[in-house]
Design an enzyme around this catalytic site. Structure first.
Site, PDB file in Angstrom:
ATOM      1  N   ARG A  97       0.822  -1.202   0.000  1.00 54.49           N
ATOM      2  CA  ARG A  97       0.000   0.000   0.000  1.00 54.49           C
ATOM      3  C   ARG A  97       0.861   1.259   0.000  1.00 54.49           C
ATOM      4  O   ARG A  97       0.450   2.299  -0.468  1.00 54.49           O
ATOM      5  CB  ARG A  97      -0.893  -0.031   1.240  1.00 54.49           C
ATOM      6  CG  ARG A  97      -2.210   0.594   1.000  1.00 54.49           C
ATOM      7  CD  ARG A  97      -2.970   0.874   2.252  1.00 54.49           C
ATOM      8  NE  ARG A  97      -3.274  -0.258   3.082  1.00 54.49           N
ATOM      9  CZ  ARG A  97      -3.599  -0.114   4.368  1.00 54.49           C
ATOM     10  NH1 ARG A  97      -3.611   1.074   4.919  1.00 54.49           N
ATOM     11  NH2 ARG A  97      -3.884  -1.167   5.098  1.00 54.49           N
ATOM     12  N   TYR A  98       2.037   1.172   0.608  1.00 60.42           N
ATOM     13  CA  TYR A  98       2.956   2.307   0.647  1.00 60.42           C
ATOM     14  C   TYR A  98       4.108   2.000  -0.304  1.00 60.42           C
ATOM     15  O   TYR A  98       4.493   0.840  -0.460  1.00 60.42           O
ATOM     16  CB  TYR A  98       3.525   2.471   2.061  1.00 60.42           C
ATOM     17  CG  TYR A  98       2.513   2.793   3.120  1.00 60.42           C
ATOM     18  CD1 TYR A  98       2.111   4.109   3.342  1.00 60.42           C
ATOM     19  CD2 TYR A  98       1.967   1.792   3.927  1.00 60.42           C
ATOM     20  CE1 TYR A  98       1.202   4.421   4.341  1.00 60.42           C
ATOM     21  CE2 TYR A  98       1.056   2.097   4.921  1.00 60.42           C
ATOM     22  CZ  TYR A  98       0.673   3.407   5.126  1.00 60.42           C
ATOM     23  OH  TYR A  98      -0.223   3.706   6.112  1.00 60.42           O
ATOM     24  N   ARG A 101       7.400   0.054   1.492  1.00 60.68           N
ATOM     25  CA  ARG A 101       7.283  -1.079   2.408  1.00 60.68           C
ATOM     26  C   ARG A 101       6.059  -1.909   2.067  1.00 60.68           C
ATOM     27  O   ARG A 101       5.081  -1.392   1.537  1.00 60.68           O
ATOM     28  CB  ARG A 101       7.207  -0.619   3.859  1.00 60.68           C
ATOM     29  CG  ARG A 101       6.101   0.391   4.168  1.00 60.68           C
ATOM     30  CD  ARG A 101       6.563   1.287   5.333  1.00 60.68           C
ATOM     31  NE  ARG A 101       5.529   2.134   5.908  1.00 60.68           N
ATOM     32  CZ  ARG A 101       5.213   3.348   5.448  1.00 60.68           C
ATOM     33  NH1 ARG A 101       5.767   3.821   4.340  1.00 60.68           N
ATOM     34  NH2 ARG A 101       4.309   4.068   6.061  1.00 60.68           N
ATOM     35  N   CYS A 110      -2.969 -17.113  14.960  1.00 63.42           N
ATOM     36  CA  CYS A 110      -2.422 -16.304  16.055  1.00 63.42           C
ATOM     37  C   CYS A 110      -2.399 -17.153  17.328  1.00 63.42           C
ATOM     38  O   CYS A 110      -3.132 -18.134  17.425  1.00 63.42           O
ATOM     39  CB  CYS A 110      -3.304 -15.088  16.320  1.00 63.42           C
ATOM     40  SG  CYS A 110      -3.473 -13.997  14.901  1.00 63.42           S
ATOM     41  N   CYS A 114      -7.987 -11.959  19.426  1.00 59.66           N
ATOM     42  CA  CYS A 114      -8.455 -10.763  20.100  1.00 59.66           C
ATOM     43  C   CYS A 114      -9.872 -10.465  19.616  1.00 59.66           C
ATOM     44  O   CYS A 114     -10.134 -10.520  18.412  1.00 59.66           O
ATOM     45  CB  CYS A 114      -7.534  -9.596  19.773  1.00 59.66           C
ATOM     46  SG  CYS A 114      -5.795 -10.032  20.007  1.00 59.66           S
ATOM     47  N   CYS A 117     -10.162  -7.764  16.891  1.00 59.48           N
ATOM     48  CA  CYS A 117      -9.207  -7.857  15.775  1.00 59.48           C
ATOM     49  C   CYS A 117      -9.767  -7.262  14.480  1.00 59.48           C
ATOM     50  O   CYS A 117     -10.880  -7.548  14.092  1.00 59.48           O
ATOM     51  CB  CYS A 117      -8.855  -9.320  15.529  1.00 59.48           C
ATOM     52  SG  CYS A 117      -7.799  -9.547  14.093  1.00 59.48           S
ATOM     53  N   ARG A 119      -8.647  -8.015  11.588  1.00 59.31           N
ATOM     54  CA  ARG A 119      -8.659  -9.043  10.534  1.00 59.31           C
ATOM     55  C   ARG A 119      -9.467 -10.256  10.996  1.00 59.31           C
ATOM     56  O   ARG A 119      -9.223 -11.369  10.580  1.00 59.31           O
ATOM     57  CB  ARG A 119      -7.230  -9.494  10.199  1.00 59.31           C
ATOM     58  CG  ARG A 119      -6.409  -8.425   9.530  1.00 59.31           C
ATOM     59  CD  ARG A 119      -5.232  -8.994   8.734  1.00 59.31           C
ATOM     60  NE  ARG A 119      -4.498  -7.895   8.129  1.00 59.31           N
ATOM     61  CZ  ARG A 119      -3.273  -7.521   8.482  1.00 59.31           C
ATOM     62  NH1 ARG A 119      -2.611  -8.185   9.418  1.00 59.31           N
ATOM     63  NH2 ARG A 119      -2.701  -6.502   7.900  1.00 59.31           N
ATOM     64  N   ASP A 278     -10.136  -0.193  14.644  1.00 59.83           N
ATOM     65  CA  ASP A 278     -10.681  -0.373  13.292  1.00 59.83           C
ATOM     66  C   ASP A 278     -12.078  -0.972  13.436  1.00 59.83           C
ATOM     67  O   ASP A 278     -12.289  -1.869  14.244  1.00 59.83           O
ATOM     68  CB  ASP A 278      -9.788  -1.332  12.487  1.00 59.83           C
ATOM     69  CG  ASP A 278      -8.450  -0.698  12.151  1.00 59.83           C
ATOM     70  OD1 ASP A 278      -8.432   0.468  11.743  1.00 59.83           O
ATOM     71  OD2 ASP A 278      -7.419  -1.388  12.312  1.00 59.83           O
ATOM     72  N   ASP A 315      -6.202   3.975  10.930  1.00 55.17           N
ATOM     73  CA  ASP A 315      -5.988   3.389   9.608  1.00 55.17           C
ATOM     74  C   ASP A 315      -7.236   3.710   8.777  1.00 55.17           C
ATOM     75  O   ASP A 315      -8.318   3.197   9.070  1.00 55.17           O
ATOM     76  CB  ASP A 315      -5.783   1.873   9.730  1.00 55.17           C
ATOM     77  CG  ASP A 315      -4.898   1.332   8.616  1.00 55.17           C
ATOM     78  OD1 ASP A 315      -4.777   2.008   7.569  1.00 55.17           O
ATOM     79  OD2 ASP A 315      -4.330   0.242   8.797  1.00 55.17           O
ATOM     80  N   LYS A 322      -2.336   5.113   7.317  1.00 56.46           N
ATOM     81  CA  LYS A 322      -2.509   5.394   8.747  1.00 56.46           C
ATOM     82  C   LYS A 322      -2.250   6.883   8.986  1.00 56.46           C
ATOM     83  O   LYS A 322      -1.154   7.355   8.712  1.00 56.46           O
ATOM     84  CB  LYS A 322      -1.515   4.563   9.560  1.00 56.46           C
ATOM     85  CG  LYS A 322      -1.831   3.078   9.541  1.00 56.46           C
ATOM     86  CD  LYS A 322      -0.827   2.306  10.394  1.00 56.46           C
ATOM     87  CE  LYS A 322      -1.043   0.815  10.294  1.00 56.46           C
ATOM     88  NZ  LYS A 322      -0.687   0.275   8.950  1.00 56.46           N
TER      89      LYS A 322
HETATM   90  C1  LIG Z   1       0.391  -0.467   8.749  1.00 58.00           C
HETATM   91  C2  LIG Z   1       0.870  -0.861   7.450  1.00 58.00           C
HETATM   92  C3  LIG Z   1       2.220  -0.694   7.108  1.00 58.00           C
HETATM   93  C4  LIG Z   1       3.236  -0.147   8.064  1.00 58.00           C
HETATM   94  O1  LIG Z   1       2.999   1.217   8.284  1.00 58.00           O
HETATM   95  P1  LIG Z   1       3.994   2.031   9.219  1.00 58.00           P
HETATM   96  O2  LIG Z   1       3.311   3.369   9.329  1.00 58.00           O
HETATM   97  O3  LIG Z   1       5.319   2.087   8.519  1.00 58.00           O
HETATM   98  O4  LIG Z   1       4.078   1.315  10.520  1.00 58.00           O
HETATM   99  C5  LIG Z   1       2.623  -1.071   5.861  1.00 58.00           C
HETATM  100  N1  LIG Z   1       1.754  -1.567   4.953  1.00 58.00           N
HETATM  101  C6  LIG Z   1       0.442  -1.720   5.256  1.00 58.00           C
HETATM  102  C7  LIG Z   1      -0.451  -2.268   4.222  1.00 58.00           C
HETATM  103  C8  LIG Z   1      -0.036  -1.387   6.513  1.00 58.00           C
HETATM  104  O5  LIG Z   1      -1.317  -1.560   6.800  1.00 58.00           O
HETATM  105  S1  SF4 Z   2      -5.266  -8.415  16.665  1.00 56.42           S
HETATM  106 FE1  SF4 Z   2      -5.911 -10.071  15.249  1.00 56.42          FE
HETATM  107  S2  SF4 Z   2      -4.081 -10.523  14.038  1.00 56.42           S
HETATM  108 FE2  SF4 Z   2      -3.401  -9.443  15.906  1.00 56.42          FE
HETATM  109  S3  SF4 Z   2      -2.958 -11.064  17.420  1.00 56.42           S
HETATM  110 FE3  SF4 Z   2      -5.061 -10.391  17.772  1.00 56.42          FE
HETATM  111  S4  SF4 Z   2      -6.275 -11.851  16.560  1.00 56.42           S
HETATM  112 FE4  SF4 Z   2      -4.176 -11.982  15.773  1.00 56.42          FE
END
Ligand SMILES: *Cc1c(COP(=O)(O)O)cnc(C)c1O
Ligand code: SF4
Length: 362
Positions: A97-98, A101, A110, A114, A117, A119, A278, A315, A322
């Site tokens: 996305r960036y 990175r 996991c 959580c 979560c 996801r 989120d 986010d 973010k």
């Molecule tokens: C959160 C995230 C990152 C890392 O973002 P940082 O601001 O560098 O911590 C990189 N890619 C994706 C898709 C993310 O959701």
């Molecule tokens: S927030 Fe979601 S991905 Fe992260 S440890 Fe908890 S269950 Fe796993």
């Protein structure tokens, strides 16, 4: 040697019946929790069970992991993919996305699940382990994408991989010249610290700059065993960062946040992000409004070490990234900067040095 009576050996709780047996849910709640379990994974490790105060109905550890029928209610503004991973997936297991990175998600399991979560629609014990071929394709994508300087292992939780597989991934990434940084996001050091053994530490070995961002939301998660695990990671040359989610009933007071950040710092973990929740399905009971989050952080500035200060982020949906949410101490008023003193709350004027006709050369 037999293991002894299995009843006496603490095990990861993975279903409502064992929650009831362990005294973490009332028997009459079981049918409702079974419906929750049809939608969302649950797991509470022995290390986490040991942190829960069963006499406290509002225990901040239990609240993070014990399911609740409220999870069956999805609000209209809740999304199954709140951070929009899917449209930014060039190959399976990668989220880009960036520009500089990208995420690598080698599995979706996991140590714990959580309840808040982001996801939660995709994580689970049987979910998402990339096949050998898929993993190689994902690693090839990193090797073929030179704009990417940083690989971020997440999931799921990358420290749930076998040491052998983790070592393979670390080795492949370490051999990519354009990568400077390998970062891992994990909850293992605080929820299953026994996994951080010699083999896992050896698997993390790399010549790249290695960071591990540990997800923890309450000071009590830094148990003696968690501290040992984190100490081993930092001694292995991994820089430790902390990420937390601002959660109603878990860390929604200045004191709870102060305790959390102090617990991190004393374990050599630098608080990095405090996440606004989120809006994943069925998580509304955890939301703290942004204005409250900003006020909580404002109350901490000046009172705790600057090292403890995380960036409070949201986010944004649709992959917009973010965004920092403040609090801001500076604002323009009548054309001048007004900056609030963190110690006294008093606004100070900071006069602008305008480049104007008076001091220009013309
Ligand atoms: C959160 C995230 C990152 C890392 O973002 P940082 O601001 O560098 O911590 C990189 N890619 C994706 C898709 C993310 O959701
Ligand atoms: S927030 Fe979601 S991905 Fe992260 S440890 Fe908890 S269950 Fe796993």
């Amino acid at each position: 040697m037999p293991d002894g009576d299995p009843q006496l050996k603490p095990r990861t709780l993975r279903d409502p019946a064992s929650l009831v047996q362990a005294g973490l849910a009332r028997p009459e709640a079981e049918p409702g929790l079974r419906r929750v379990a049809e939608h969302f994974a649950m797991a509470i490790t022995p290390a986490v069970q040991a942190l829960i105060d069963r006499d406290d109905p509002a225990d901040p550890i239990a609240r993070q992991y014990v399911p609740d029928v409220a999870e069956l209610v999805t609000r209209p503004d809740e999304r199954s993919d709140p951070t929009s991973d899917a449209p930014f997936t060039p190959v399976k297991g990668v989220v880009h996305r960036y520009p500089d990175r990208a995420l690598l998600k080698p599995l979706l399991a996991c140590p714990v699940y959580c309840r808040f979560c982001f996801r939660r629609e995709v994580v689970g014990p049987d979910g998402g382990l990339l096949t050998e071929a898929e993993l190689e394709t994902a690693l090839d994508w990193f090797a073929a994408t030179p704009t990417v300087r940083e690989a971020i292992l997440t999931g799921g939780d990358p420290l749930m991989l076998s040491a052998r597989r983790l070592a393979h991934i670390m080795g492949r990434l370490s051999a990519i010249p354009h990568l400077d940084i390998i970062r891992l996001h994990s909850r293992v050091p605080v929820t299953a610290p026994e996994r951080v053994d010699d083999r896992l530490i050896a698997a993390l070995s790399t010549d790249k700059a290695a960071f591990l961002c540990v997800h923890a939301n309450h000071a009590r998660e830094f148990s003696p065993a968690a501290k040992v695990a984190l100490r081993r990671l930092s001694q292995a040359g991994v820089t430790l960062l902390g990420q937390s989610v601002l959660l109603r009933g878990v860390n929604d007071s200045s004191q709870a946040l102060e305790n959390l950040f102090r617990a991190m710092l004393s374990t050599q973990v630098k608080p990095y992000y405090l996440h606004q929740l989120d809006r994943a399905p069925g998580t509304a009971r955890f939301e703290v409004p942004i204005e409250e989050g900003r006020a909580l952080l404002r109350g901490l500035r000046g009172r705790i070490s600057g090292l403890a200060w995380p960036t409070y982020v949201l986010d944004l949906p649709d992959g917009a990234g973010k965004a920092p949410l403040g609090p801001d101490f500076a604002a323009i008023k009548d054309g001048e900067w007004q900056v609030e003193g963190p110690l006294d709350g008093v606004p100070y004027q900071h006069h602008s040095r305008h480049t104007n006709s008076e001091n220009s050369d013309s």
